[in-house]
Design a protein around this motif. Structure first.
Motif, short mmCIF file in Angstrom:
data_model
loop_
_atom_site.label_atom_id
_atom_site.label_comp_id
_atom_site.label_asym_id
_atom_site.label_seq_id
_atom_site.Cartn_x
_atom_site.Cartn_y
_atom_site.Cartn_z
N PRO A 10 0.83 -1.21 0.00
CA PRO A 10 0.00 0.00 0.00
C PRO A 10 0.86 1.27 0.00
O PRO A 10 1.96 1.28 0.55
CB PRO A 10 -0.79 -0.12 1.31
N HIS A 11 0.33 2.29 -0.61
CA HIS A 11 1.03 3.57 -0.67
C HIS A 11 0.83 4.36 0.62
O HIS A 11 0.16 3.90 1.56
CB HIS A 11 0.54 4.38 -1.88
N LEU A 12 1.41 5.55 0.68
CA LEU A 12 1.26 6.41 1.85
C LEU A 12 -0.21 6.73 2.12
O LEU A 12 -1.03 6.73 1.20
CB LEU A 12 2.01 7.73 1.62
N PRO A 13 -0.57 7.01 3.38
CA PRO A 13 -1.96 7.35 3.69
C PRO A 13 -2.44 8.59 2.94
O PRO A 13 -1.72 9.59 2.85
CB PRO A 13 -1.94 7.60 5.21
N VAL A 14 -3.64 8.53 2.41
CA VAL A 14 -4.27 9.66 1.73
C VAL A 14 -5.59 9.97 2.44
O VAL A 14 -6.46 9.10 2.55
CB VAL A 14 -4.53 9.36 0.24
N LEU A 15 -5.71 11.21 2.92
CA LEU A 15 -6.95 11.69 3.55
C LEU A 15 -7.58 12.69 2.61
O LEU A 15 -6.97 13.71 2.27
CB LEU A 15 -6.65 12.36 4.90
N ALA A 16 -8.79 12.41 2.15
CA ALA A 16 -9.44 13.28 1.17
C ALA A 16 -10.70 13.90 1.75
O ALA A 16 -11.50 13.23 2.39
CB ALA A 16 -9.77 12.49 -0.10
N CYS A 17 -10.87 15.19 1.50
CA CYS A 17 -12.03 15.94 1.99
C CYS A 17 -12.83 16.43 0.78
O CYS A 17 -12.25 16.95 -0.17
CB CYS A 17 -11.58 17.15 2.80
N ASN A 18 -14.14 16.27 0.85
CA ASN A 18 -15.06 16.78 -0.17
C ASN A 18 -15.01 15.90 -1.42
O ASN A 18 -14.06 15.96 -2.21
CB ASN A 18 -14.74 18.24 -0.54
N MET A 19 -16.05 15.13 -1.61
CA MET A 19 -16.15 14.22 -2.76
C MET A 19 -17.11 14.73 -3.83
O MET A 19 -17.44 14.00 -4.77
CB MET A 19 -16.62 12.85 -2.27
N ASP A 20 -17.57 15.97 -3.73
CA ASP A 20 -18.56 16.48 -4.67
C ASP A 20 -18.01 16.54 -6.09
O ASP A 20 -17.04 17.26 -6.36
CB ASP A 20 -19.02 17.89 -4.27
N LEU A 21 -18.65 15.81 -6.99
CA LEU A 21 -18.28 15.90 -8.41
C LEU A 21 -18.67 17.26 -8.95
O LEU A 21 -17.92 17.87 -9.73
CB LEU A 21 -18.99 14.80 -9.19
N LEU A 22 -19.83 17.75 -8.53
CA LEU A 22 -20.38 19.01 -9.03
C LEU A 22 -20.85 19.88 -7.87
O LEU A 22 -21.18 19.38 -6.80
CB LEU A 22 -21.57 18.75 -9.96
N TRP A 23 -20.89 21.19 -8.10
CA TRP A 23 -21.47 22.10 -7.12
C TRP A 23 -22.06 23.28 -7.87
O TRP A 23 -21.81 23.47 -9.05
CB TRP A 23 -20.44 22.55 -6.09
N MET A 24 -22.88 24.07 -7.17
CA MET A 24 -23.63 25.14 -7.84
C MET A 24 -23.14 26.52 -7.40
O MET A 24 -23.10 26.83 -6.21
CB MET A 24 -25.12 24.99 -7.52
N ALA A 25 -22.77 27.34 -8.37
CA ALA A 25 -22.41 28.74 -8.12
C ALA A 25 -23.40 29.63 -8.87
O ALA A 25 -24.56 29.27 -9.04
CB ALA A 25 -20.96 28.98 -8.55
N GLU A 26 -22.94 30.79 -9.37
CA GLU A 26 -23.86 31.69 -10.07
C GLU A 26 -24.21 31.21 -11.47
O GLU A 26 -25.24 31.60 -12.03
CB GLU A 26 -23.25 33.11 -10.17
N ALA A 27 -23.36 30.38 -12.07
CA ALA A 27 -23.58 29.91 -13.44
C ALA A 27 -24.86 29.09 -13.54
O ALA A 27 -25.35 28.54 -12.55
CB ALA A 27 -22.39 29.08 -13.91
N LYS A 28 -25.41 28.99 -14.74
CA LYS A 28 -26.65 28.26 -14.95
C LYS A 28 -26.48 26.76 -14.76
O LYS A 28 -27.41 26.06 -14.36
CB LYS A 28 -27.20 28.54 -16.35
N MET A 29 -25.29 26.27 -15.08
CA MET A 29 -25.02 24.84 -14.96
C MET A 29 -24.06 24.58 -13.79
O MET A 29 -23.29 25.47 -13.41
CB MET A 29 -24.41 24.30 -16.25
N PRO A 30 -24.09 23.38 -13.20
CA PRO A 30 -23.17 23.06 -12.10
C PRO A 30 -21.72 23.14 -12.53
O PRO A 30 -21.38 22.94 -13.70
CB PRO A 30 -23.56 21.63 -11.71
N ARG A 31 -20.84 23.42 -11.57
CA ARG A 31 -19.40 23.50 -11.78
C ARG A 31 -18.74 22.22 -11.25
O ARG A 31 -19.21 21.64 -10.28
CB ARG A 31 -18.79 24.70 -11.06
N ILE A 32 -17.63 21.82 -11.88
CA ILE A 32 -16.92 20.64 -11.39
C ILE A 32 -16.23 20.96 -10.07
O ILE A 32 -15.75 22.07 -9.85
CB ILE A 32 -15.91 20.09 -12.42
N GLY A 33 -16.18 19.96 -9.18
CA GLY A 33 -15.63 20.17 -7.85
C GLY A 33 -14.48 19.23 -7.54
O GLY A 33 -13.88 18.62 -8.44
N HIS A 34 -14.19 19.10 -6.26
CA HIS A 34 -13.04 18.30 -5.82
C HIS A 34 -13.21 16.83 -6.15
O HIS A 34 -12.23 16.11 -6.36
CB HIS A 34 -12.82 18.48 -4.32
#
Length: 435
Positions: A229-253
């Motif tokens: 196994p590789h070094l430990p990886v801690l990941a925060c926020n799995m959202d593929l998409l999120w919503m800002a001012e744009a009409k369509m969702p934006r890609i996320g973390h």
């Protein structure tokens, strides 16, 4: 995508991986929230609380959702104090908790304390087994300050790593060194990776994180046997998409994680593994939120235990999925603690099991349910995304959740769908017979 029926690593990755910090350190952190003030307006203390998503529910980018202020006028008394415990549960992570609290205070027109805000990385303060390791931190904004606030003592940023080894970052030709740099000496061996959120220069972060994993923390060394196994990886926020001012969702973390996972697998032929995945929809995040809700009620002097939580969000794949997953956990916990997924998480937990048990007991003995309320002011739209009936979901449905979470159609079906957050608050008040 074929149904897998369960999470790859039990009921939410990260559940039990560091919860050993437990209530002792949480309580030692001192008082939180506004001072106690006894019974709420109307004479009846609340037995319920709210978990509010932020982006797409209360704000869109820098713009306040109009219904948000109306909702909080209902939630507050005449002096501007909340009548019900509230936690803001956001997958944002490229900011300080105090800064997010200030933004919410301005947007909602009432005082929000940092202790009411859970960012995607907030539960990392429970992962004490990594706090004294040398950790590479990726993201944008105050990543060093965030890491230090969470208890990490020794962190290295992507930019510091790039400056130490300038030959590693070769995509942008304008940043390539004009002359061969002298060898770097004394740079620490990296012992783990924290992914706070999407970076600005994806190509640089993807390259350097991959280098660190392939070299076991010494990216200037020649590649020999790839550690696994590789070094430990801690990941925060799995959202593929999120919503800002744009009409369509934006890609996320979540999109950045998808890139990293596929690069690592293509290079090594093996799966990238996470020591923990936190933020919504992970149950560890909701358990932490439940703890803060109960603590907030205690500080207000409300003696009635918090029994029910209402989670309001705009993203079926994180907000609804997470709330329903946590609700299933609560149901199982009240029926049989061993079958609640805790047994599995305890088997992979750190040695601090007794503290974990105390946190589990304290957080979950009173909370009995968590209902998901989906609003239509963000990612979700009535005409798209998730069918209103589970039977309409098929195995061919597009699943925007993370790789390590199964696609269970029932988990993306909200308990309630309303137009906006004001409607969500009114719905909860009606269910609670709350004026």
């Amino acid at each position: 995508m074929a149904l897998r029926g369960c999470l790859r690593a039990g009921l939410g990755l990260g559940l039990g991986l560091g919860l050993g910090l437990g209530l002792g350190l949480l309580r030692a952190a001192g008082p939180r929230g506004p001072p106690a003030r006894g019974r709420c307006a109307g004479g009846r203390p609340p037995a319920f609380g709210f978990l509010f998503d932020v982006d797409g529910v209360l704000v869109r980018g820098s713009q306040v959702v109009p219904a948000a202020r109306l909702a909080f006028q209902r939630l507050a008394d005449s002096s501007g104090r909340l009548r019900v415990p509230v936690v803001f549960l956001t997958n944002a992570g490229n900011c300080l908790r105090s800064a997010r609290a200030q933004e919410l205070s301005h947007a909602l027109g009432l005082q929000v304390s940092p202790e009411q805000v859970i960012l995607s990385h907030s539960p990392l303060r429970l992962f004490s087994q990594f706090h004294h390791k040398c950790m590479l931190v990726a993201g944008q904004g105050p990543v060093e300050e965030n890491a230090q606030e969470l208890g990490f003592k020794h962190v290295v940023t992507i930019e510091a790593l790039r400056k130490a080894y300038p030959l590693l970052d070769m995509v942008d030709q304008s940043r390539r060194p004009k002359e061969l740099p002298p060898p770097t000496t004394g740079f620490p061996t990296i012992e783990g990776v924290i992914l706070f959120g999407e970076p600005v220069r994806w190509e640089t972060s993807l390259q350097l994180i991959t280098d660190v994993l392939l070299s076991n923390g010494n990216p200037d060394s020649e590649l020999q046997d790839i550690p696994y196994p590789h070094l430990p990886v801690l990941a925060c926020n799995m959202d593929l998409l999120w919503m800002a001012e744009a009409k369509m969702p934006r890609i996320g973390h979540g999109t950045f994680l998808l890139c990293l996972e596929n690069i690592y697998k293509k290079v090594t032929g093996r799966e990238l593994k996470y020591e923990a995945l936190i933020g919504k929809p992970s149950t560890v995040t909701y358990r932490y939120a439940a703890y803060l809700i109960q603590e907030q009620a205690e500080k207000q002097g409300w003696k009635v235990p918090i029994r029910r939580l209402y989670a309001v969000g705009d993203n079926p794949m994180s907000d609804v999925y997470g709330a329903n997953l946590y609700n299933n956990y609560l149901k199982s916990a009240h029926q049989n603690l061993v079958q609640a997924g805790v047994k599995r998480s305890l088997q992979i937990a750190s040695p601090q099991t007794e503290d974990h048990l105390r946190l589990r007991k304290d957080c979950n003995n009173s909370v009995e349910s968590c209902e998901s309320i989906l609003v239509c002011t963000g990612v979700y739209r009535h005409s798209a995304d998730v069918p209103t009936k589970t039977k309409e979901c098929t195995m061919e449905s597009v699943f925007h959740g993370h790789r390590d979470f199964c696609f269970d159609p029932s988990l993306v079906e909200a308990s309630h769908i309303v137009q906006d957050v004001n409607d969500a608050v009114q719905l909860a008040f009606k269910k609670e017979n709350w004026s």
